[in-house]
Structures are given as C-alpha cells and as structure tokens.
Design a protein around this motif. Structure first.
Motif, PDB file in Angstrom:
ATOM      1  N   ARG A 142       0.827  -1.203   0.000  1.00  0.00           N
ATOM      2  CA  ARG A 142       0.000   0.000   0.000  1.00  0.00           C
ATOM      3  C   ARG A 142       0.866   1.259   0.000  1.00  0.00           C
ATOM      4  O   ARG A 142       0.601   2.211  -0.747  1.00  0.00           O
ATOM      5  CB  ARG A 142      -0.920  -0.015   1.229  1.00  0.00           C
ATOM      6  CG  ARG A 142      -1.932   1.134   1.256  1.00  0.00           C
ATOM      7  CD  ARG A 142      -2.837   1.031   2.473  1.00  0.00           C
ATOM      8  NE  ARG A 142      -3.654  -0.174   2.412  1.00  0.00           N
ATOM      9  CZ  ARG A 142      -3.434  -1.285   3.097  1.00  0.00           C
ATOM     10  NH1 ARG A 142      -2.394  -1.347   3.930  1.00  0.00           N
ATOM     11  NH2 ARG A 142      -4.216  -2.331   2.991  1.00  0.00           N
ATOM     12  N   GLU A 143       1.922   1.254   0.810  1.00  0.00           N
ATOM     13  CA  GLU A 143       2.797   2.418   0.858  1.00  0.00           C
ATOM     14  C   GLU A 143       3.579   2.581  -0.441  1.00  0.00           C
ATOM     15  O   GLU A 143       3.871   3.693  -0.867  1.00  0.00           O
ATOM     16  CB  GLU A 143       3.770   2.292   2.039  1.00  0.00           C
ATOM     17  CG  GLU A 143       3.124   2.496   3.393  1.00  0.00           C
ATOM     18  CD  GLU A 143       2.485   3.866   3.531  1.00  0.00           C
ATOM     19  OE1 GLU A 143       3.136   4.861   3.140  1.00  0.00           O
ATOM     20  OE2 GLU A 143       1.334   3.944   3.989  1.00  0.00           O
ATOM     21  N   LEU A 144       3.914   1.471  -1.077  1.00  0.00           N
ATOM     22  CA  LEU A 144       4.619   1.546  -2.353  1.00  0.00           C
ATOM     23  C   LEU A 144       3.759   2.240  -3.399  1.00  0.00           C
ATOM     24  O   LEU A 144       4.219   3.132  -4.117  1.00  0.00           O
ATOM     25  CB  LEU A 144       4.991   0.140  -2.822  1.00  0.00           C
ATOM     26  CG  LEU A 144       5.589   0.044  -4.220  1.00  0.00           C
ATOM     27  CD1 LEU A 144       6.905   0.796  -4.288  1.00  0.00           C
ATOM     28  CD2 LEU A 144       5.768  -1.403  -4.630  1.00  0.00           C
ATOM     29  N   ILE A 145       2.490   1.851  -3.494  1.00  0.00           N
ATOM     30  CA  ILE A 145       1.585   2.487  -4.447  1.00  0.00           C
ATOM     31  C   ILE A 145       1.396   3.952  -4.097  1.00  0.00           C
ATOM     32  O   ILE A 145       1.423   4.836  -4.961  1.00  0.00           O
ATOM     33  CB  ILE A 145       0.236   1.750  -4.467  1.00  0.00           C
ATOM     34  CG1 ILE A 145       0.427   0.314  -4.956  1.00  0.00           C
ATOM     35  CG2 ILE A 145      -0.766   2.483  -5.344  1.00  0.00           C
ATOM     36  CD1 ILE A 145      -0.825  -0.544  -4.862  1.00  0.00           C
ATOM     37  N   HIS A 146       1.223   4.226  -2.813  1.00  0.00           N
ATOM     38  CA  HIS A 146       1.015   5.596  -2.357  1.00  0.00           C
ATOM     39  C   HIS A 146       2.223   6.470  -2.667  1.00  0.00           C
ATOM     40  O   HIS A 146       2.108   7.529  -3.293  1.00  0.00           O
ATOM     41  CB  HIS A 146       0.725   5.585  -0.850  1.00  0.00           C
ATOM     42  CG  HIS A 146       0.398   6.939  -0.291  1.00  0.00           C
ATOM     43  ND1 HIS A 146       0.193   7.156   1.052  1.00  0.00           N
ATOM     44  CD2 HIS A 146       0.260   8.160  -0.880  1.00  0.00           C
ATOM     45  CE1 HIS A 146      -0.066   8.430   1.248  1.00  0.00           C
ATOM     46  NE2 HIS A 146      -0.031   9.057   0.092  1.00  0.00           N
ATOM     47  N   ASN A 147       3.403   6.023  -2.246  1.00  0.00           N
ATOM     48  CA  ASN A 147       4.607   6.831  -2.430  1.00  0.00           C
ATOM     49  C   ASN A 147       4.993   6.959  -3.898  1.00  0.00           C
ATOM     50  O   ASN A 147       5.419   8.022  -4.355  1.00  0.00           O
ATOM     51  CB  ASN A 147       5.772   6.227  -1.640  1.00  0.00           C
ATOM     52  CG  ASN A 147       5.557   6.309  -0.145  1.00  0.00           C
ATOM     53  OD1 ASN A 147       4.783   7.130   0.329  1.00  0.00           O
ATOM     54  ND2 ASN A 147       6.217   5.453   0.605  1.00  0.00           N
ATOM     55  N   GLY A 148       4.847   5.866  -4.650  1.00  0.00           N
ATOM     56  CA  GLY A 148       5.169   5.926  -6.061  1.00  0.00           C
ATOM     57  C   GLY A 148       4.241   6.856  -6.819  1.00  0.00           C
ATOM     58  O   GLY A 148       4.678   7.649  -7.656  1.00  0.00           O
ATOM     59  N   GLY A 149       2.930   6.775  -6.528  1.00  0.00           N
ATOM     60  CA  GLY A 149       1.979   7.668  -7.186  1.00  0.00           C
ATOM     61  C   GLY A 149       2.207   9.117  -6.825  1.00  0.00           C
ATOM     62  O   GLY A 149       2.148  10.014  -7.671  1.00  0.00           O
ATOM     63  N   THR A 150       2.487   9.371  -5.557  1.00  0.00           N
ATOM     64  CA  THR A 150       2.755  10.742  -5.121  1.00  0.00           C
ATOM     65  C   THR A 150       3.995  11.302  -5.806  1.00  0.00           C
ATOM     66  O   THR A 150       3.998  12.434  -6.308  1.00  0.00           O
ATOM     67  CB  THR A 150       2.947  10.776  -3.593  1.00  0.00           C
ATOM     68  OG1 THR A 150       1.740  10.346  -2.959  1.00  0.00           O
ATOM     69  CG2 THR A 150       3.291  12.180  -3.124  1.00  0.00           C
ATOM     70  N   SER A 151       5.048  10.506  -5.841  1.00  0.00           N
ATOM     71  CA  SER A 151       6.283  10.961  -6.464  1.00  0.00           C
ATOM     72  C   SER A 151       6.086  11.232  -7.951  1.00  0.00           C
ATOM     73  O   SER A 151       6.613  12.194  -8.506  1.00  0.00           O
ATOM     74  CB  SER A 151       7.382   9.920  -6.264  1.00  0.00           C
ATOM     75  OG  SER A 151       8.583  10.342  -6.861  1.00  0.00           O
ATOM     76  N   PHE A 152       5.303  10.380  -8.633  1.00  0.00           N
ATOM     77  CA  PHE A 152       5.064  10.573 -10.062  1.00  0.00           C
ATOM     78  C   PHE A 152       4.320  11.878 -10.314  1.00  0.00           C
ATOM     79  O   PHE A 152       4.680  12.651 -11.205  1.00  0.00           O
ATOM     80  CB  PHE A 152       4.260   9.399 -10.602  1.00  0.00           C
ATOM     81  CG  PHE A 152       3.908   9.539 -12.057  1.00  0.00           C
ATOM     82  CD1 PHE A 152       4.876   9.363 -13.033  1.00  0.00           C
ATOM     83  CD2 PHE A 152       2.616   9.850 -12.431  1.00  0.00           C
ATOM     84  CE1 PHE A 152       4.556   9.497 -14.372  1.00  0.00           C
ATOM     85  CE2 PHE A 152       2.289   9.989 -13.769  1.00  0.00           C
ATOM     86  CZ  PHE A 152       3.264   9.815 -14.745  1.00  0.00           C
ATOM     87  N   LEU A 153       3.292  12.161  -9.513  1.00  0.00           N
ATOM     88  CA  LEU A 153       2.517  13.382  -9.714  1.00  0.00           C
ATOM     89  C   LEU A 153       3.343  14.623  -9.405  1.00  0.00           C
ATOM     90  O   LEU A 153       3.268  15.624 -10.117  1.00  0.00           O
ATOM     91  CB  LEU A 153       1.257  13.348  -8.841  1.00  0.00           C
ATOM     92  CG  LEU A 153       0.199  12.340  -9.283  1.00  0.00           C
ATOM     93  CD1 LEU A 153      -0.901  12.248  -8.245  1.00  0.00           C
ATOM     94  CD2 LEU A 153      -0.386  12.734 -10.628  1.00  0.00           C
ATOM     95  N   ILE A 154       4.143  14.568  -8.349  1.00  0.00           N
ATOM     96  CA  ILE A 154       5.001  15.706  -8.034  1.00  0.00           C
ATOM     97  C   ILE A 154       6.042  15.888  -9.130  1.00  0.00           C
ATOM     98  O   ILE A 154       6.398  17.011  -9.498  1.00  0.00           O
ATOM     99  CB  ILE A 154       5.667  15.501  -6.658  1.00  0.00           C
ATOM    100  CG1 ILE A 154       4.596  15.570  -5.554  1.00  0.00           C
ATOM    101  CG2 ILE A 154       6.738  16.561  -6.412  1.00  0.00           C
ATOM    102  CD1 ILE A 154       5.136  15.280  -4.176  1.00  0.00           C
TER     103      ILE A 154
END
Length: 371
Positions: free
Chosen positions: A245-257
């Motif tokens: 869950r954290e991988l999806i969260h952190n990866g998605g956040t990093s991609f959008l930023i």
C-alpha cells in the motif's frame, strides 16, 4: 501632396544592419532591406526574398532585437533587425505583426490554468492517491508482490551493507521464535525471515512476505518477548499488506510531483518508489493496526506485549527521535501505555518463547555465523 497610402507604398532606400537566415541552411547573411510595396531582402544587390507586409509576423526575441518570420517563407526562415529606425518603419507597415503572439488575456488564462492544474495535482496527492492505494492493494497479484520483495531484499543488503547471519544455534532459535509467532498469527509457512549483520537497530517487513531483523536491535533487547513483539508487529504489516500500500502511495505521489516539476518520464517516481520499499514509513492507522496485531498475537501465546514497546521506546527515545526506528516505527508514550493497559486485562501465563540457552544463541546469531 502625396496621400498617406502612397507614402507607405513608396520605396525607401536600402537599409543595412539586418541578419537573414533563409530556413534552408544554417548560413547567416548580413543583408540590406528595402521597404517598398513589400519587404525586399537583398545581399550584394541579389534579391534573396520578398515578404509581403501582411504575411510578416513577430517571433520570440530578446529586448532590443526584432525577429521576424513570414507565413509564405520556409518555417525556419528568420530576419533579425536591431536598427531602431528600420524597426519602426516595419512595424508601421505590418498590420498583422502581432498575430499569433499571446496577449495579456491569453497569458492570464495560461497562468490560471497552470495554477488550477497544480492545485488539482496537490488535491490528488492528498486525497486521490491514498484512496487509490487502498483500493488497488488487494488487486495486486501475490506473484508480483513477491518479485517486488526480491528487489527490496537486494536493496536492503546494499543500503545497510548487511549480510545474513547463519550461526546454526542462533538460526535454530530464530526459526523457533518466528514459527511460534507465525502459528499464533494464523500465517502460513510462506513467510520468510532473517537476521542481518548490521549495527542499525531496526526491523521491517517487505512485500511478498519477508521480515528482517537487524543485529543492532537484537543487541539492545533484554529478553525474547521484546524481540517477539517487534517481529509480531512486522507480521502485522505483512498481514495487512502495508508495504504494498505504501509503495503504491509513495510511487503515485512521487510521479505526480514529478509531473508538477517537469519529470514527465516518471523516472523520479520509479527511484522513489523502489527506495520506499526499504525505507518507507507507515501511516498512523497502519502502525496502530500493526500494534493491535502484535498485541493479539503475543496474548494468544500468553506473553505480554509491553516489552515490545519498551524495546522500541529504548531505541527511539521519548518521542521517537534520534535513531533509525523513527522512520518506520514512530513510538510515543501513548502507544507504550496502550500496550501496558492491554496486558493488564490479559491472561499472561504462557511458557517462555525461548529457553535461556536459546535466547543467548539468538543474541549471538551474527557471531561466528556471518557469511
């Protein structure tokens, strides 16, 4: 007296001081310009181009330079003029000079849409990505999650420079301890675990059913219950798939930023997400749920949960400051108090998880058994 129209169409003497690029080669020509019924561009008397005034457009240029293009000329053709008098004459004749350039209204619209896009990305990061991570995690195939765990396992050994500890007696004690916790927690034997020879006092779970304990944490532990509680906490993260869950969260956040600041390839997201497998910090809810799982697991074995909190509190300090556990196991006095209250109402009459000899063997697991 000549009319204004005839004055505009009368030929002016050739004016020097212009540079012409024909758009077909990279040759730079110093040319003379004649303003007649059209703009004549000449080099040593030879006419290179003839641009109609209504086809001439202003191109982007620095201050003090007028750069022009023409609708009927090659797309890369450019004329650069620095002479102020010639510039004024051309501007007066070219009634469509500014067509195609952004005006104040269009610039304001661009700025407005850009701000709206930035706000949208921030809102998605704050609300959309966590929701997506929550919904997508159960859909990730176990086989894919195990492959991610293999990648993270390699990173663990590189980042922490840790080698697996395999002292035979210590490994036997560790296997016995993990086995009891796994059975109490209702997990199958696909769970993989190990101890790494590194002085960092930490323990964490990786996607795909992997749990690691660092020798640095073993060195600070006073009894088997402290270590067992920490391992049970990590098993809780495995059961709830918090790492995925954290991988999806952190990866998605990093991609959008990354998109917000120009990383359109998403390479930053890949790097950040990959590293988050090793150094991720869980949400408050995830930590609370893992604590609950650890408390229930220890109580099923008839053992207290408070020693886990005491070990983590001993490592991190009063508010979880100062050492590596703060990044993945923030511990406050409230959490320690919760464990103590839970123990007060439980029947804690279970047999010791390890004998004194087994406990000593576990403490020495990274001694002569380093590989």
């Amino acid at each position: 007296m000549e009319s204004e129209s005839s004055q505009r169409n009368s030929a002016a003497p050739p004016a020097p001081g212009a540079v012409f690029f024909d758009g077909a080669s990279n040759r730079r020509r110093n040319v003379a310009l004649t303003l007649s019924d059209a703009l004549e561009i000449r080099d040593d008397g030879e006419e290179l181009a003839r641009w109609a005034f209504h086809d001439i457009r202003r191109a982007d240029s620095p201050s003090g330079l007028l750069r022009l293009s023409c609708l009927t000329a090659p797309s890369l053709a450019r004329l650069e003029i620095r002479d102020a008098q010639l510039t004024a004459g051309l501007v007066a004749r070219c009634d469509a000079l500014e067509d195609g350039l952004p005006n104040r209204k269009s610039v304001a619209a661009i700025v407005g849409w850009s701000l709206a896009a930035a706000v949208s990305i921030v809102l998605v990061v704050l609300f959309g990505v966590p929701l997506a991570a929550e919904r997508l995690t159960p859909l990730v195939p176990d086989s894919f999650e195990r492959r991610l765990g293999d990648v993270a396992e390699a990173q663990v050994k590189v980042i922490f420079d840790g080698k697996p500890c395999s002292n035979a007696d210590g490994q036997a004690a560790f296997t016995k301890l993990v086995g009891k916790l796994r059975e109490s927690a209702g997990l199958d034997n696909s769970v993989q675990s190990g101890v790494l020879a590194t002085s960092v006092p930490n323990a964490f779970a990786l996607p795909g059913g992997k749990v690691y304990l660092f020798d640095g944490l073993l060195a600070k532990a006073d009894n088997p219950d402290e270590v067992a509680g920490v391992l049970a906490h990590e098993l809780g993260h495995l059961r709830h798939r918090d790492s995925m869950r954290e991988l999806i969260h952190n990866g998605g956040t990093s991609f959008l930023i990354g998109l917000l600041f120009g990383d359109v390839t998403g390479s930053g997201a890949l790097i950040f997400a990959s590293r988050s497998l090793v150094t991720s910090s869980y949400s408050r809810d995830a930590e609370t749920n893992a604590d609950t799982f650890a408390i229930e697991t220890m109580h099923k074995l008839g053992r207290p949960a408070k020693p886990m909190g005491e070990l983590m509190f001993r490592v991190t300090g009063k508010e979880g400051k100062g050492l590596s556990l703060v990044s993945s196991h923030p511990l406050t006095e409230d959490r320690l108090e919760r464990m103590a209250k839970a123990d007060a109402g439980a029947a804690l009459n279970g047999a010791p998880l390890l004998s004194p000899a087994e406990w000593q063997a576990l403490k020495d697991i990274c001694g002569s058994g380093k590989v």
